[in-house]
Design a protein around this motif. Structure first.
Motif, short mmCIF file in Angstrom:
data_model
loop_
_atom_site.label_atom_id
_atom_site.label_comp_id
_atom_site.label_asym_id
_atom_site.label_seq_id
_atom_site.Cartn_x
_atom_site.Cartn_y
_atom_site.Cartn_z
N UNK A 10 0.83 -1.20 0.00
CA UNK A 10 0.00 0.00 0.00
C UNK A 10 0.87 1.26 0.00
N UNK A 11 1.97 1.22 0.76
CA UNK A 11 2.86 2.39 0.82
C UNK A 11 3.53 2.64 -0.52
N UNK A 12 3.94 1.57 -1.21
CA UNK A 12 4.58 1.72 -2.52
C UNK A 12 3.60 2.32 -3.53
N UNK A 13 2.38 1.80 -3.52
CA UNK A 13 1.36 2.30 -4.45
C UNK A 13 1.07 3.77 -4.18
N UNK A 14 0.94 4.10 -2.91
CA UNK A 14 0.66 5.49 -2.52
C UNK A 14 1.78 6.42 -2.96
N UNK A 15 3.01 5.97 -2.78
CA UNK A 15 4.18 6.79 -3.14
C UNK A 15 4.21 7.06 -4.65
N UNK A 16 3.98 6.00 -5.44
CA UNK A 16 4.00 6.16 -6.90
C UNK A 16 2.88 7.07 -7.37
N UNK A 17 1.69 6.85 -6.82
CA UNK A 17 0.54 7.67 -7.23
C UNK A 17 0.75 9.13 -6.86
N UNK A 18 1.21 9.38 -5.65
CA UNK A 18 1.40 10.77 -5.21
C UNK A 18 2.48 11.47 -6.01
N UNK A 19 3.50 10.71 -6.44
CA UNK A 19 4.57 11.32 -7.24
C UNK A 19 4.04 11.79 -8.58
N UNK A 20 2.91 11.21 -9.02
CA UNK A 20 2.28 11.60 -10.28
C UNK A 20 1.10 12.54 -10.06
N UNK A 21 0.92 12.96 -8.82
CA UNK A 21 -0.15 13.88 -8.51
C UNK A 21 -1.52 13.26 -8.56
N UNK A 22 -1.62 11.96 -8.25
CA UNK A 22 -2.90 11.26 -8.33
C UNK A 22 -3.24 10.60 -6.99
N UNK A 23 -4.52 10.32 -6.81
CA UNK A 23 -5.00 9.62 -5.62
C UNK A 23 -5.40 8.20 -6.02
N UNK A 29 -5.71 -8.03 -3.70
CA UNK A 29 -5.92 -9.10 -4.68
C UNK A 29 -6.08 -10.44 -3.97
N UNK A 30 -6.52 -11.44 -4.73
CA UNK A 30 -6.73 -12.77 -4.17
C UNK A 30 -5.45 -13.39 -3.64
N UNK A 31 -4.31 -13.01 -4.24
CA UNK A 31 -3.03 -13.57 -3.79
C UNK A 31 -2.48 -12.84 -2.58
N UNK A 32 -3.22 -11.86 -2.07
CA UNK A 32 -2.79 -11.14 -0.88
C UNK A 32 -2.07 -9.84 -1.16
N UNK A 33 -1.61 -9.66 -2.39
CA UNK A 33 -0.93 -8.42 -2.74
C UNK A 33 -1.95 -7.31 -2.96
N UNK A 34 -1.45 -6.08 -2.96
CA UNK A 34 -2.31 -4.93 -3.16
C UNK A 34 -2.19 -4.46 -4.61
N UNK A 35 -3.29 -3.95 -5.14
CA UNK A 35 -3.30 -3.37 -6.48
C UNK A 35 -3.88 -1.96 -6.38
N UNK A 36 -3.19 -1.02 -6.99
CA UNK A 36 -3.64 0.36 -6.97
C UNK A 36 -3.98 0.83 -8.36
N UNK A 37 -5.05 1.60 -8.47
CA UNK A 37 -5.49 2.12 -9.76
C UNK A 37 -5.64 3.64 -9.63
N UNK A 38 -5.12 4.35 -10.63
CA UNK A 38 -5.31 5.80 -10.64
C UNK A 38 -5.14 6.31 -12.06
N UNK A 39 -5.64 7.52 -12.28
CA UNK A 39 -5.54 8.13 -13.60
C UNK A 39 -4.42 9.16 -13.60
N UNK A 40 -3.70 9.21 -14.70
CA UNK A 40 -2.61 10.17 -14.85
C UNK A 40 -2.53 10.60 -16.30
N UNK A 41 -1.98 11.77 -16.49
CA UNK A 41 -1.80 12.24 -17.86
C UNK A 41 -0.76 11.36 -18.55
N UNK A 42 -1.12 10.85 -19.72
CA UNK A 42 -0.19 10.02 -20.48
C UNK A 42 0.94 10.90 -21.01
#
Length: 223
Positions: A10-23, A29-42
Motif C-alpha cells: 500500500x505504501x509503494x502504491x501510494x508513493x507512486x501515485x502521489x509522485x504523479x499527482x494522483x490519488x 488481490x486474491x493472492x494477498x498483494x495490493x493493487x492500486x489504480x489511478x488516472x494520470x496524464x499520459x
C-alpha cells in the motif's frame, strides 16, 4: 488521461501515485498483494532516428529523419538535400539515401519548425546511440529541452544484457540490427530507412521495459 495499475505494498502504491499527482484506489488481490489504480496524464513519448552524411555534425548533415509515437504512429518523416556534402558513400550504404536521390528534396531547415515542435513537446525522447543523435540535433538547433528525458536504447539494451549475463563488461556499443534480431523483431525492409529504424528502436525499448516490469513486479499502462 490513462489508467495506471500498480501492484505492491500500500505504501509503494501510494508513493507512486502521489509522485504523479494522483490519488489511488487500492484493492487487495486474491493472492494477498495490493493493487492500486489511478488516472494520470499520459506522457508524450517519441522515438526518432536520423540519416546523416557522416558522423560529424559540424561537417556532415541530416538527410533523413523519422519520429514515431509510443503507439508506433508516424509523427513525421522527412528526407532532405544536403548543402555541404556531395559524396558520402559510407553513409549511403547504411541509411539507403544517396546524392542521386536527394537532389530535388527540400532542406532540413524547411521542416525545422515542425521537427522542433514535436521534439520540444515531448516528455521523453527515445533514440538509439543518444550521444551521436543528440550532437546532430543540438548542432541543428532541434535538441530536446533541458527538462525532457532522453532515453538511450542502446545503453539500456547493453545494461540489460550485462545484468542478465552477470557481466559488467558488456559491450558499450551494440548495433540496432543485432538488438532487434535478438528480441525477435521482424524488419520490414532493407536497407533500413529511418521509419523502420525508429520502429525497431521502439520495439527494443518496449522489450527492455517489459523485462524491467517483470523483474520489479510493477506493471503500468503506458499510452
Amino acid at each position: 488521461m490513462a489508467e495506471v495499475r500498480v501492484t505492491g505494498t500500500a505504501d509503494e502504491i501510494e508513493l507512486i501515485a502521489r509522485s504523479l499527482g494522483a490519488a489511488p484506489r487500492i484493492q487487495r488481490r486474491r493472492d494477498g498483494m495490493m493493487a492500486g489504480y489511478f488516472e494520470a496524464h499520459a506522457p508524450m513519448i517519441i522515438c526518432l532516428d536520423l540519416g546523416t552524411t557522416g558522423p560529424n555534425p559540424v561537417e556532415d548533415e541530416i538527410v533523413a529523419i523519422a519520429i514515431v509515437g509510443w503507439a508506433g504512429n508516424v509523427l513525421h518523416e522527412g528526407k532532405y538535400r544536403p548543402s555541404r556534402r556531395e559524396l558520402w558513400q559510407a553513409a549511403s550504404e547504411i541509411n539507403g539515401v544517396s546524392p542521386d536521390n536527394q537532389i530535388d528534396l527540400p532542406s532540413f531547415f524547411d521542416d525545422q519548425a515542425k521537427i522542433r515542435e514535436i521534439i520540444w513537446g515531448a516528455d521523453e525522447v527515445i533514440v538509439y546511440n543518444a550521444s551521436c543523435v543528440m550532437r546532430f540535433l543540438e548542432y541543428n538547433d532541434a535538441a530536446p529541452s533541458s527538462g525532457t528525458r532522453v532515453t538511450d536504447t542502446m545503453y539500456e539494451y547493453c545494461h540489460c544484457l550485462a545484468k542478465a549475463n552477470h557481466d559488467s563488461n558488456c559491450l558499450a556499443h551494440s548495433e540496432l540490427a543485432d538488438a532487434a534480431v535478438r528480441i525477435g523483431y521482424a524488419w520490414e525492409n532493407s536497407p533500413h530507412g529511418t521509419v523502420t529504424n525508429a520502429l525497431a528502436c521502439l520495439a527494443v525499448q518496449k522489450w527492455i521495459e517489459e523485462r524491467q516490469r517483470k523483474n520489479t513486479k510493477i506493471s503500468e499502462y503506458r499510452a
